[in-house]
Design a protein around this motif. Structure first.
Motif, PDB file in Angstrom:
ATOM      1  N   ARG A 137       0.221  -1.179   0.463  1.00  0.00           N
ATOM      2  CA  ARG A 137       0.019   0.095   0.164  1.00  0.00           C
ATOM      3  C   ARG A 137       0.915   1.249  -0.198  1.00  0.00           C
ATOM      4  O   ARG A 137       2.004   0.717   0.179  1.00  0.00           O
ATOM      5  N   PRO A 138       0.422   2.551  -0.474  1.00  0.00           N
ATOM      6  CA  PRO A 138       1.180   3.726  -0.305  1.00  0.00           C
ATOM      7  C   PRO A 138       0.953   4.488   0.446  1.00  0.00           C
ATOM      8  O   PRO A 138       0.681   3.928   1.947  1.00  0.00           O
ATOM      9  N   ILE A 139       1.981   5.170   0.728  1.00  0.00           N
ATOM     10  CA  ILE A 139       1.904   6.367   2.134  1.00  0.00           C
ATOM     11  C   ILE A 139       1.115   6.657   2.906  1.00  0.00           C
ATOM     12  O   ILE A 139      -0.103   6.833   1.790  1.00  0.00           O
ATOM     13  N   SER A 140       0.297   6.675   4.305  1.00  0.00           N
ATOM     14  CA  SER A 140      -0.263   6.703   4.633  1.00  0.00           C
ATOM     15  C   SER A 140      -0.910   8.242   4.831  1.00  0.00           C
ATOM     16  O   SER A 140       0.305   8.534   4.174  1.00  0.00           O
ATOM     17  N   ASP A 141      -2.410   9.150   4.248  1.00  0.00           N
ATOM     18  CA  ASP A 141      -1.823  10.416   4.239  1.00  0.00           C
ATOM     19  C   ASP A 141      -1.572  11.109   4.835  1.00  0.00           C
ATOM     20  O   ASP A 141      -0.200  11.987   5.293  1.00  0.00           O
ATOM     21  N   VAL A 142      -1.280  10.776   6.429  1.00  0.00           N
ATOM     22  CA  VAL A 142      -1.160  10.956   8.456  1.00  0.00           C
ATOM     23  C   VAL A 142       0.421  11.070   7.660  1.00  0.00           C
ATOM     24  O   VAL A 142       1.212  12.084   8.243  1.00  0.00           O
ATOM     25  N   GLN A 143       1.260  10.106   7.169  1.00  0.00           N
ATOM     26  CA  GLN A 143       2.628   9.619   7.402  1.00  0.00           C
ATOM     27  C   GLN A 143       3.098  11.480   6.208  1.00  0.00           C
ATOM     28  O   GLN A 143       3.503  11.399   6.449  1.00  0.00           O
ATOM     29  N   PHE A 144       2.023  11.201   5.119  1.00  0.00           N
ATOM     30  CA  PHE A 144       2.825  12.249   4.406  1.00  0.00           C
ATOM     31  C   PHE A 144       3.353  12.944   4.385  1.00  0.00           C
ATOM     32  O   PHE A 144       3.777  14.106   4.268  1.00  0.00           O
ATOM     33  N   ARG A 145       2.023  13.361   5.549  1.00  0.00           N
ATOM     34  CA  ARG A 145       1.779  15.373   5.563  1.00  0.00           C
ATOM     35  C   ARG A 145       2.719  15.174   6.952  1.00  0.00           C
ATOM     36  O   ARG A 145       3.312  16.684   6.444  1.00  0.00           O
ATOM     37  N   ASN A 146       2.687  14.839   7.643  1.00  0.00           N
ATOM     38  CA  ASN A 146       4.424  14.645   9.112  1.00  0.00           C
ATOM     39  C   ASN A 146       5.224  14.850   8.248  1.00  0.00           C
ATOM     40  O   ASN A 146       6.234  16.211   8.150  1.00  0.00           O
ATOM     41  N   ASN A 172       6.132   3.585   0.423  1.00  0.00           N
ATOM     42  CA  ASN A 172       5.842   3.531  -1.047  1.00  0.00           C
ATOM     43  C   ASN A 172       4.710   4.818  -1.066  1.00  0.00           C
ATOM     44  O   ASN A 172       4.297   5.018  -0.657  1.00  0.00           O
ATOM     45  N   PHE A 173       5.338   5.368  -2.503  1.00  0.00           N
ATOM     46  CA  PHE A 173       4.510   6.567  -3.281  1.00  0.00           C
ATOM     47  C   PHE A 173       4.405   6.073  -4.100  1.00  0.00           C
ATOM     48  O   PHE A 173       4.001   4.905  -4.721  1.00  0.00           O
ATOM     49  N   LEU A 174       3.088   7.488  -4.725  1.00  0.00           N
ATOM     50  CA  LEU A 174       2.030   6.778  -6.356  1.00  0.00           C
ATOM     51  C   LEU A 174       3.228   8.325  -6.877  1.00  0.00           C
ATOM     52  O   LEU A 174       3.711   9.837  -5.971  1.00  0.00           O
ATOM     53  N   VAL A 175       2.466   8.969  -8.099  1.00  0.00           N
ATOM     54  CA  VAL A 175       3.264   9.709  -8.817  1.00  0.00           C
ATOM     55  C   VAL A 175       2.360  11.369  -7.907  1.00  0.00           C
ATOM     56  O   VAL A 175       3.150  12.302  -7.907  1.00  0.00           O
ATOM     57  N   THR A 176       1.319  11.239  -7.848  1.00  0.00           N
ATOM     58  CA  THR A 176       0.439  12.301  -7.292  1.00  0.00           C
ATOM     59  C   THR A 176       1.827  12.594  -5.741  1.00  0.00           C
ATOM     60  O   THR A 176       1.741  14.431  -5.076  1.00  0.00           O
ATOM     61  N   HIS A 177       2.164  12.161  -4.920  1.00  0.00           N
ATOM     62  CA  HIS A 177       2.961  12.297  -3.686  1.00  0.00           C
ATOM     63  C   HIS A 177       4.620  13.127  -4.089  1.00  0.00           C
ATOM     64  O   HIS A 177       5.253  13.643  -3.634  1.00  0.00           O
ATOM     65  N   ILE A 178       5.191  12.600  -5.163  1.00  0.00           N
ATOM     66  CA  ILE A 178       6.020  12.610  -6.044  1.00  0.00           C
ATOM     67  C   ILE A 178       5.743  14.414  -6.772  1.00  0.00           C
ATOM     68  O   ILE A 178       6.691  15.461  -5.863  1.00  0.00           O
ATOM     69  N   LEU A 179       4.991  14.716  -6.952  1.00  0.00           N
ATOM     70  CA  LEU A 179       4.604  16.226  -7.501  1.00  0.00           C
ATOM     71  C   LEU A 179       4.241  17.158  -6.393  1.00  0.00           C
ATOM     72  O   LEU A 179       4.930  17.983  -6.473  1.00  0.00           O
TER      73      LEU A 179
END
Length: 234
Positions: A137-146, A172-179
């Motif tokens: 699974r991709p990184i959780s929204d909470v973890q990515f925001r942190n 694990n990331f998605l293209v939207t995370h990189i952007l």
């Protein structure tokens, strides 16, 4: 003499098999092999049959075709009776051998039958099912925001990339995370480094074409393509 003794033993075994099926107590046989059931006494109703408990299937119990088994037993009995009258010559011994062959075929037929109650071939060796593949699974929204919040608190691109390099291999990331992360950088070299750090764990590389919008120059686009194609090893 030995052949005669063997034929007698086999005939006795066949006769014993024929007597293993019990007759019902309230029925009699009439001419021609038909069966006649006595009517119940006056004033008594016909008792309902009591359902017999079903036996537990066992590997020692098998299902066979009754008619085919009976035909083979009949042939064996005829061969044995013929052998009884020919035991003093070669033909008698040959008849006994034929009877033994029929008996062997019957044994093979029973041995190859399916287990009782299943109608299927005997079970083969048990092979455990392989474990299911792990769910990615991709990184959780909470973890990515942190992570992005920690990067925003840093003023210099080098420090932002330091934070990203520490967490990127474990998520694990998605293209939207990189952007989203690219928005914190102004220079192409820093942006290319972001893609290089996040590409190894990118789950949707087929969407990598969306990253070209963040690079206005052709040379940068070519390097971006090389990073995406190499999995981040370029």
């Amino acid at each position: 003499m030995k052949a005669l003794t063997l034929a007698v033993v086999l005939l006795s075994s066949a006769a014993a098999l024929a007597q293993t099926e019990p007759k019902a107590a309230d029925s009699v046989n009439i001419a021609g092999g038909a069966e006649f059931r006595r009517p119940p006494p006056p004033g008594h109703s016909t008792p309902r049959p009591v359902p017999m408990p079903q036996p537990v299937p066992s590997r020692n119990q098998v299902v066979i075709d009754r008619e085919q088994a009976e035909r083979r037993i009949d042939r064996m009995e005829k061969a044995l009776r013929d052998a009884m009258s020919r035991t003093r010559d070669a033909k008698g011994r040959d008849s006994i051998r034929k009877a033994m062959e029929e008996l062997d075929k019957l044994s093979e037929y029973v041995a190859d039958a399916a287990p009782y109650g299943t109608g299927l071939p005997p079970p083969g060796p048990h092979h455990p099912m392989p474990p299911p593949p792990p769910v990615v699974r991709p990184i959780s929204d909470v973890q990515f925001r942190n992570i992005t919040a920690a990067m925003v608190r840093e003023s210099f691109p080098r420090e932002k990339l330091r934070i990203l390099s520490q967490v990127a291999p474990n998520e694990n990331f998605l293209v939207t995370h990189i952007l989203s992360v690219l928005g914190q950088f102004s220079f192409s070299n820093d942006k290319l480094e972001v893609v290089r750090l996040m590409r190894p764990t990118l789950l949707d590389p087929q969407n990598g074409y969306q990253l070209y919008q963040a690079f206005p120059f052709s040379n940068d686009k070519a390097q971006l393509q090389a990073i995406l194609d190499s999995g981040g090893r370029y």
